[in-house]
Design a protein around this motif. Structure first.
Motif, PDB file in Angstrom:
ATOM      1  N   LEU A  91      15.090  -4.424   4.993  1.00 17.75           N
ATOM      2  CA  LEU A  91      15.622  -3.960   3.708  1.00 17.75           C
ATOM      3  C   LEU A  91      14.504  -3.381   2.833  1.00 17.75           C
ATOM      4  N   VAL A  92      13.388  -4.078   2.737  1.00 16.69           N
ATOM      5  CA  VAL A  92      12.276  -3.594   1.919  1.00 16.69           C
ATOM      6  C   VAL A  92      11.693  -2.319   2.510  1.00 16.69           C
ATOM      7  N   ASP A  93      11.560  -2.260   3.834  1.00 15.43           N
ATOM      8  CA  ASP A  93      11.033  -1.060   4.504  1.00 15.43           C
ATOM      9  C   ASP A  93      11.870   0.162   4.168  1.00 15.43           C
ATOM     10  N   ASN A  94      13.197   0.025   4.246  1.00 13.63           N
ATOM     11  CA  ASN A  94      14.075   1.153   3.917  1.00 13.63           C
ATOM     12  C   ASN A  94      13.967   1.529   2.448  1.00 13.63           C
ATOM     13  N   ALA A  95      13.865   0.511   1.575  1.00 14.47           N
ATOM     14  CA  ALA A  95      13.784   0.786   0.142  1.00 14.47           C
ATOM     15  C   ALA A  95      12.515   1.563  -0.188  1.00 14.47           C
ATOM     16  N   VAL A  96      11.393   1.152   0.363  1.00 13.34           N
ATOM     17  CA  VAL A  96      10.122   1.835   0.084  1.00 13.34           C
ATOM     18  C   VAL A  96      10.103   3.221   0.728  1.00 13.34           C
ATOM     19  N   GLU A  97      10.605   3.327   1.964  1.00 17.10           N
ATOM     20  CA  GLU A  97      10.544   4.596   2.697  1.00 17.10           C
ATOM     21  C   GLU A  97      11.377   5.676   2.032  1.00 17.10           C
ATOM     22  N   LYS A 152       0.826  -1.207   0.000  1.00 16.56           N
ATOM     23  CA  LYS A 152       0.000   0.000   0.000  1.00 16.56           C
ATOM     24  C   LYS A 152       0.861   1.258   0.000  1.00 16.56           C
ATOM     25  N   GLN A 153       1.901   1.268   0.822  1.00 18.67           N
ATOM     26  CA  GLN A 153       2.796   2.436   0.872  1.00 18.67           C
ATOM     27  C   GLN A 153       3.502   2.621  -0.465  1.00 18.67           C
ATOM     28  N   ALA A 154       3.909   1.530  -1.115  1.00 20.31           N
ATOM     29  CA  ALA A 154       4.562   1.626  -2.417  1.00 20.31           C
ATOM     30  C   ALA A 154       3.604   2.153  -3.464  1.00 20.31           C
ATOM     31  N   ALA A 155       2.323   1.715  -3.380  1.00 12.05           N
ATOM     32  CA  ALA A 155       1.337   2.200  -4.346  1.00 12.05           C
ATOM     33  C   ALA A 155       1.078   3.690  -4.161  1.00 12.05           C
ATOM     34  N   ASN A 156       1.017   4.143  -2.905  1.00 15.59           N
ATOM     35  CA  ASN A 156       0.789   5.567  -2.648  1.00 15.59           C
ATOM     36  C   ASN A 156       1.919   6.427  -3.225  1.00 15.59           C
ATOM     37  N   LYS A 157       3.145   5.890  -3.257  1.00 13.86           N
ATOM     38  CA  LYS A 157       4.276   6.644  -3.785  1.00 13.86           C
ATOM     39  C   LYS A 157       4.506   6.352  -5.271  1.00 13.86           C
ATOM     40  N   GLN A 158       3.597   5.579  -5.857  1.00 14.22           N
ATOM     41  CA  GLN A 158       3.667   5.260  -7.275  1.00 14.22           C
ATOM     42  C   GLN A 158       5.029   4.643  -7.650  1.00 14.22           C
ATOM     43  N   LEU A 159       5.485   3.739  -6.795  1.00 12.16           N
ATOM     44  CA  LEU A 159       6.778   3.091  -7.038  1.00 12.16           C
ATOM     45  C   LEU A 159       6.634   1.953  -8.037  1.00 12.16           C
ATOM     46  N   LEU A 206      16.853  14.969   6.156  1.00 12.21           N
ATOM     47  CA  LEU A 206      15.476  15.095   5.682  1.00 12.21           C
ATOM     48  C   LEU A 206      14.569  14.035   6.275  1.00 12.21           C
ATOM     49  N   ALA A 207      15.121  12.938   6.748  1.00  7.14           N
ATOM     50  CA  ALA A 207      14.301  11.854   7.300  1.00  7.14           C
ATOM     51  C   ALA A 207      14.232  11.900   8.815  1.00  7.14           C
ATOM     52  N   ARG A 208      14.789  12.918   9.458  1.00  8.16           N
ATOM     53  CA  ARG A 208      14.824  12.983  10.900  1.00  8.16           C
ATOM     54  C   ARG A 208      13.421  13.089  11.511  1.00  8.16           C
ATOM     55  N   SER A 209      12.506  13.650  10.783  1.00  8.69           N
ATOM     56  CA  SER A 209      11.167  13.870  11.331  1.00  8.69           C
ATOM     57  C   SER A 209      10.317  12.621  11.350  1.00  8.69           C
ATOM     58  N   SER A 210      10.758  11.533  10.737  1.00  7.49           N
ATOM     59  CA  SER A 210       9.963  10.303  10.695  1.00  7.49           C
ATOM     60  C   SER A 210       9.902   9.666  12.066  1.00  7.49           C
ATOM     61  N   ASN A 211       8.718   9.318  12.501  1.00 11.94           N
ATOM     62  CA  ASN A 211       8.543   8.658  13.779  1.00 11.94           C
ATOM     63  C   ASN A 211       8.576   7.142  13.651  1.00 11.94           C
ATOM     64  N   GLU A 212       8.462   6.642  12.434  1.00 11.37           N
ATOM     65  CA  GLU A 212       8.399   5.201  12.223  1.00 11.37           C
ATOM     66  C   GLU A 212       9.780   4.581  12.068  1.00 11.37           C
ATOM     67  N   HIS A 213      10.765   5.375  11.691  1.00 11.67           N
ATOM     68  CA  HIS A 213      12.123   4.846  11.456  1.00 11.67           C
ATOM     69  C   HIS A 213      13.070   5.404  12.505  1.00 11.67           C
ATOM     70  N   SER A 214      13.724   4.505  13.231  1.00  9.47           N
ATOM     71  CA  SER A 214      14.641   4.905  14.302  1.00  9.47           C
ATOM     72  C   SER A 214      16.097   4.858  13.873  1.00  9.47           C
ATOM     73  N   GLY A 215      16.361   4.474  12.649  1.00 14.80           N
ATOM     74  CA  GLY A 215      17.752   4.369  12.214  1.00 14.80           C
ATOM     75  C   GLY A 215      18.425   3.097  12.678  1.00 14.80           C
ATOM     76  N   LEU A 216      17.652   2.058  13.029  1.00  7.57           N
ATOM     77  CA  LEU A 216      18.213   0.794  13.498  1.00  7.57           C
ATOM     78  C   LEU A 216      17.910  -0.362  12.562  1.00  7.57           C
ATOM     79  N   GLY A 217      17.170  -0.113  11.477  1.00 15.36           N
ATOM     80  CA  GLY A 217      16.763  -1.196  10.584  1.00 15.36           C
ATOM     81  C   GLY A 217      17.942  -1.861   9.900  1.00 15.36           C
ATOM     82  N   LEU A 218      18.775  -1.070   9.235  1.00 15.97           N
ATOM     83  CA  LEU A 218      19.912  -1.658   8.517  1.00 15.97           C
ATOM     84  C   LEU A 218      20.947  -2.263   9.461  1.00 15.97           C
TER      85      LEU A 218
END
Length: 439
Positions: free
Chosen positions: A367-373, A334-341, A420-432
């Motif tokens: 990996l997929v979460d970071n790619a889509v985000e 759904k997130q990928a569709a919203n961004k027309q990826l 530019l991604a600092r304001s995201s509340n969903e990503h803490s910078g620990l995924g990768l």
């Protein structure tokens, strides 16, 4: 506590004492052999002189020798003695210095005489030579009997030789003691000077603490033996400095990540206390979302910590990658569709791997979460699996517009994100970092 200087001092002194002793013994015994050889040569010359003046006239044998011609045989305290015997053992002639005493009748040949130490009739130590010889024949043409063999023994007082050797031994011993004492005084001072760079290195190392990790040891001025140590210490300090910098950055990033949700919780709590009657259900939802965000950060940090300590449990199973990638993708479709990826998934049906299914799902999901985000609107996300003979390669790639080559080494650092991604509340910078740790 033993020090290198003390051990070197003891070993050098012991080694020098051995060399000095060996050298002293070598000098003493070589000199002794030379003096004894000279003494024996003199003794043989005296015996040869006596044999030369021994004549046989028919059956009569005469020794034309007088003690007056060799003073050593006639002094009041005689130093030389001789005695001659006929082949039947009867005494032919003895020196006046012998008196009524006899010398031992030991002998060799004229060419190979016997030499030995002896106690002289005077009671002093001496050295003797003995050999058998044939006297000089007179009127040999009229002689009807064969020559008679004569045994001659000549002895000399060796006290002078012994005094010389004793003096030599005393001089060598005294010089050895003096040299050893001088070495004992000199070696510690030399070692203190030569080990000064090592002491300086130890003092500099002792002054290094957490606030001075930027310190480096000057390898150019170090002796060649200390250069490898200095280089390794510099490498260690560099690694420690980087580790401390990472920890400080980690602490700062962690404080930054938790500051915002904590501030939100505080704000919501203050509003609830100020207007308790106007409390809405949405407020509780916001509190729950903030708590879940903080719980996610702590959970990821604990997972990384367990991985670093080798405490992360792994349960291996044989799984197919195609269904796994499909299940993970549904979460972000759904997130990928919203961004027309544009999405490309190339996973062979026969791609199977023996791994932990929970960790494998977390790796693919991160990996997929970071790619889509972080893909721009209308970008491309590609998920590929390449099956080799003994390995399987999983690749997740995406288009991006704001990364530089300098950013690439930082992608797997904890809490690192572009501004530019600092304001995201969903990503803490620990995924990768989690993906790499689980892999």
């Amino acid at each position: 506590m033993r020090t290198i200087r003390q051990q070197l001092t003891r070993k050098l002194l012991f080694g020098f004492a051995l060399l000095l002793g060996a050298g002293g013994f070598g000098v003493y015994f070589s000199t002794r052999a030379a003096l004894l050889k000279q003494f024996d040569a003199t003794l043989r010359a005296k015996a040869t002189a006596i044999s030369t003046v021994t004549e046989q006239r028919g059956k009569r044998i005469e020794v034309e020798f007088s003690d007056r011609f060799m003073r050593e045989f006639g002094e009041r305290v005689a130093t030389d003695f001789f005695e001659a015997w006929l082949s039947d053992g009867s005494v032919l002639r003895r020196s006046e210095s012998l008196g009524k005493s006899d010398l031992p009748s030991l002998f060799g040949t004229f060419d190979k005489p016997k030499l030995w130490n002896v106690v002289l009739p005077s009671g002093f130590a001496g050295r003797a030579i003995g050999f058998a010889f044939l006297p000089r024949l007179v009127r040999q043409e009229r002689l009807s009997t064969p020559p008679t063999e004569i045994v001659l023994v000549v002895a000399s007082d060796r006290r002078g030789l012994d005094r010389t050797l004793a003096t030599l031994g005393g001089v060598l011993s005294g010089c050895g003691v003096l040299l050893l004492a001088a070495t004992a005084l000199l070696v510690p001072r030399v070692l203190r000077g030569e080990l000064a760079p090592l002491n300086a290195l130890a003092d500099q190392a002792a002054r290094v603490n957490a606030d001075s990790l930027a310190t480096r040891f000057a390898t150019e001025s170090m002796p060649a033996e200390l250069t490898p140590i200095s280089s390794r210490l510099n490498d260690l300090l560099a690694r420690l400095q980087q580790s401390f910098q990472r920890e400080r950055r980690f602490s700062a990033d962690l404080a930054h990540e938790l500051r915002t949700p904590i501030a939100e919780l505080r704000s919501l709590a203050e509003l609830a206390l100020k207007w308790p009657d106007n409390r809405e259900v949405e407020t509780d939802r916001e509190v729950l979302a903030v708590a879940l965000q903080m719980e996610g950060i702590v959970t990821r940090l604990l997972a990384l910590l367990r991985n670093e300590r080798g405490q992360l449990p792994v349960a291996l199973e044989r799984i197919a990658l195609a269904p796994l990638v499909e299940q993970v993708w549904r979460t972000f479709a759904k997130q990928a569709a919203n961004k027309q990826l544009k999405v490309v998934r190339e996973v062979p049906e026969n791609a199977e791997v023996e791994t932990d299914p929970v960790l494998a799902r977390s790796i693919v999901a991160n990996l997929v979460d970071n790619a889509v985000e972080y893909s721009p609107v209308g970008g491309l996300v590609r998920v590929e699996v390449e099956v080799g003979e003994q390995q399987i390669h999983l690749r997740v790639s995406n288009t991006v517009g704001n990364l530089t080559s300098e950013d690439l080494p930082k992608l797997f650092e904890r809490f690192w994100r572009k501004d530019l991604a600092r304001s995201s509340n969903e990503h803490s910078g620990l995924g990768l970092p989690l993906a790499r740790a689980f892999a």
